[in-house]
Design an enzyme around this catalytic site. Structure first.
Site, PDB file in Angstrom:
ATOM      1  N   GLU A 112       3.654   7.828  11.500  1.00 50.32           N
ATOM      2  CA  GLU A 112       3.069   6.800  12.374  1.00 50.32           C
ATOM      3  C   GLU A 112       1.586   6.641  12.034  1.00 50.32           C
ATOM      4  O   GLU A 112       0.925   7.623  11.670  1.00 50.32           O
ATOM      5  CB  GLU A 112       3.274   7.238  13.837  1.00 50.32           C
ATOM      6  N   LYS A 137      -5.426   9.250  19.717  1.00 50.67           N
ATOM      7  CA  LYS A 137      -6.528   9.036  20.663  1.00 50.67           C
ATOM      8  C   LYS A 137      -6.215   9.850  21.914  1.00 50.67           C
ATOM      9  O   LYS A 137      -5.557   9.351  22.819  1.00 50.67           O
ATOM     10  CB  LYS A 137      -6.619   7.559  21.039  1.00 50.67           C
ATOM     11  N   PHE A 170     -10.923   0.773  19.582  1.00 49.51           N
ATOM     12  CA  PHE A 170     -10.018   0.061  18.693  1.00 49.51           C
ATOM     13  C   PHE A 170     -10.473   0.202  17.235  1.00 49.51           C
ATOM     14  O   PHE A 170     -11.656   0.057  16.928  1.00 49.51           O
ATOM     15  CB  PHE A 170      -9.965  -1.415  19.081  1.00 49.51           C
ATOM     16  N   VAL A 171      -9.536   0.503  16.339  1.00 51.54           N
ATOM     17  CA  VAL A 171      -9.863   0.646  14.915  1.00 51.54           C
ATOM     18  C   VAL A 171      -9.026  -0.299  14.048  1.00 51.54           C
ATOM     19  O   VAL A 171      -7.907  -0.676  14.435  1.00 51.54           O
ATOM     20  CB  VAL A 171      -9.660   2.107  14.417  1.00 51.54           C
ATOM     21  N   ARG A 182      -5.822  -5.044   7.368  1.00 50.48           N
ATOM     22  CA  ARG A 182      -4.937  -3.967   6.901  1.00 50.48           C
ATOM     23  C   ARG A 182      -5.302  -3.488   5.499  1.00 50.48           C
ATOM     24  O   ARG A 182      -4.997  -2.376   5.106  1.00 50.48           O
ATOM     25  CB  ARG A 182      -3.475  -4.442   6.851  1.00 50.48           C
ATOM     26  N   ASP A 225      -1.433   6.149  20.313  1.00 52.37           N
ATOM     27  CA  ASP A 225      -2.434   5.690  21.279  1.00 52.37           C
ATOM     28  C   ASP A 225      -2.022   6.189  22.670  1.00 52.37           C
ATOM     29  O   ASP A 225      -2.371   7.300  23.052  1.00 52.37           O
ATOM     30  CB  ASP A 225      -2.507   4.160  21.169  1.00 52.37           C
ATOM     31  N   GLY A 230       1.955  -0.774  10.498  1.00 52.40           N
ATOM     32  CA  GLY A 230       0.691  -0.061  10.329  1.00 52.40           C
ATOM     33  C   GLY A 230       0.716   1.143   9.415  1.00 52.40           C
ATOM     34  O   GLY A 230      -0.305   1.506   8.841  1.00 52.40           O
TER      35      GLY A 230
HETATM   36  P1  5GP Z   1       1.201   3.524  21.601  1.00 59.59           P
HETATM   37  O1  5GP Z   1       2.632   3.148  21.888  1.00 59.59           O
HETATM   38  O2  5GP Z   1       1.040   4.955  21.185  1.00 59.59           O
HETATM   39  O3  5GP Z   1       0.288   3.149  22.756  1.00 59.59           O
HETATM   40  O4  5GP Z   1       0.703   2.573  20.454  1.00 59.59           O
HETATM   41  C1  5GP Z   1       1.012   2.766  19.143  1.00 59.59           C
HETATM   42  C2  5GP Z   1       0.793   1.501  18.337  1.00 59.59           C
HETATM   43  O5  5GP Z   1      -0.225   0.667  18.883  1.00 59.59           O
HETATM   44  C3  5GP Z   1       0.328   1.846  16.939  1.00 59.59           C
HETATM   45  O6  5GP Z   1       1.424   2.088  16.080  1.00 59.59           O
HETATM   46  C4  5GP Z   1      -0.491   0.641  16.555  1.00 59.59           C
HETATM   47  O7  5GP Z   1       0.346  -0.352  16.001  1.00 59.59           O
HETATM   48  C5  5GP Z   1      -1.059   0.138  17.865  1.00 59.59           C
HETATM   49  N1  5GP Z   1      -2.444   0.624  18.077  1.00 59.59           N
HETATM   50  C6  5GP Z   1      -2.864   1.538  18.959  1.00 59.59           C
HETATM   51  N2  5GP Z   1      -4.191   1.745  18.875  1.00 59.59           N
HETATM   52  C7  5GP Z   1      -4.628   0.929  17.890  1.00 59.59           C
HETATM   53  C8  5GP Z   1      -5.934   0.684  17.316  1.00 59.59           C
HETATM   54  O8  5GP Z   1      -6.982   1.242  17.671  1.00 59.59           O
HETATM   55  N3  5GP Z   1      -5.968  -0.229  16.310  1.00 59.59           N
HETATM   56  C9  5GP Z   1      -4.873  -0.895  15.863  1.00 59.59           C
HETATM   57  N4  5GP Z   1      -5.050  -1.765  14.884  1.00 59.59           N
HETATM   58  N5  5GP Z   1      -3.638  -0.686  16.381  1.00 59.59           N
HETATM   59  C10 5GP Z   1      -3.523   0.222  17.383  1.00 59.59           C
END
Ligand code: 5GP
Length: 178
Positions: free
Chosen positions: A103, A135, A156-157, A169, A107, A49
């Site tokens: 990063e 977020k 979600f984005v 992407r 999330d 990402g």
């Molecule tokens: P975390 O471990 O912080 O919950 O998640 C991080 C990863 O989840 C990000 O690097 C990304 O790949 C994915 N992710 C989290 N939220 C989103 C979102 O709203 N959209 C997308 N496309 N990926 C997300």
């Protein structure tokens, strides 16, 4: 620039324009250029990402800096969570280096919460996090983002490197699920 986009079965609406994203990245770069003057940080960008953010941020740097890309993979292991996180491509010695993680989005914070101890184990001189998005309402682990683009709602984005089921992407903008 389209006000809405369809990706597979889902409709998304424009949330951050290309100009808004690029302006914010310039501000982050100005801060990093100032904070790291005379140093030589190593940026560790987490695939997939963050590739666009890493590229645009790196182009704005005026300091000496190194960049590597890694991929994080979870596999079943003997931990309490049942999962072990492994970093593929992390073949640089981090000892006494100034590290900046790049990063796309923080999330829940789970990914970085598991990854950061692995980096600290190698005794870097310092460790900071640059994230384009976070977020706050979804955060479950205490991840301090040192250089942040935007705090966004818990929706979600896609776009600007972020995908929905492998697609989206390539958008220059960021779109939010309708
Ligand atoms: P975390 O471990 O912080 O919950 O998640 C991080 C990863 O989840 C990000 O690097 C990304 O790949 C994915 N992710 C989290 N939220 C989103 C979102 O709203 N959209 C997308 N496309 N990926 C997300």
């Amino acid at each position: 620039m389209q006000p809405t986009v369809q990706v597979l079965d889902k409709k998304f609406e424009l949330y951050l324009s290309e100009t808004e994203i690029q302006d914010q990245i310039k501000k982050i770069a100005i801060a990093i250029n100032k904070d790291y003057v005379g140093r030589r940080p190593l940026f560790i960008a987490i695939l997939n990402g963050s590739f666009m953010f890493a590229s645009d941020l790196f182009k704005q740097l005026t300091i000496d800096a190194e960049l590597c890309f890694i991929k994080l993979a979870s596999y079943k292991g003997m931990t309490s969570s049942g999962q072990v996180l492994t970093a593929i491509g992390l073949d640089v010695d981090l000892f006494e280096k100034d590290i900046i993680i790049i990063e796309d989005i923080v999330d829940t914070g789970k990914t970085l919460n598991e990854f950061i101890p692995k980096l600290i184990h190698q005794q870097p001189a310092s460790l900071k996090i640059a994230a384009l998005l976070n977020k706050p309402d979804a955060l479950e682990f205490p991840i301090p983002v040192d250089y942040l683009g935007f705090s966004i709602p818990n929706k979600f984005v896609v776009g600007y490197g972020l995908d929905y089921d492998g697609l989206g992407r390539n958008f220059k903008e960021i779109y939010q699920l309708v």
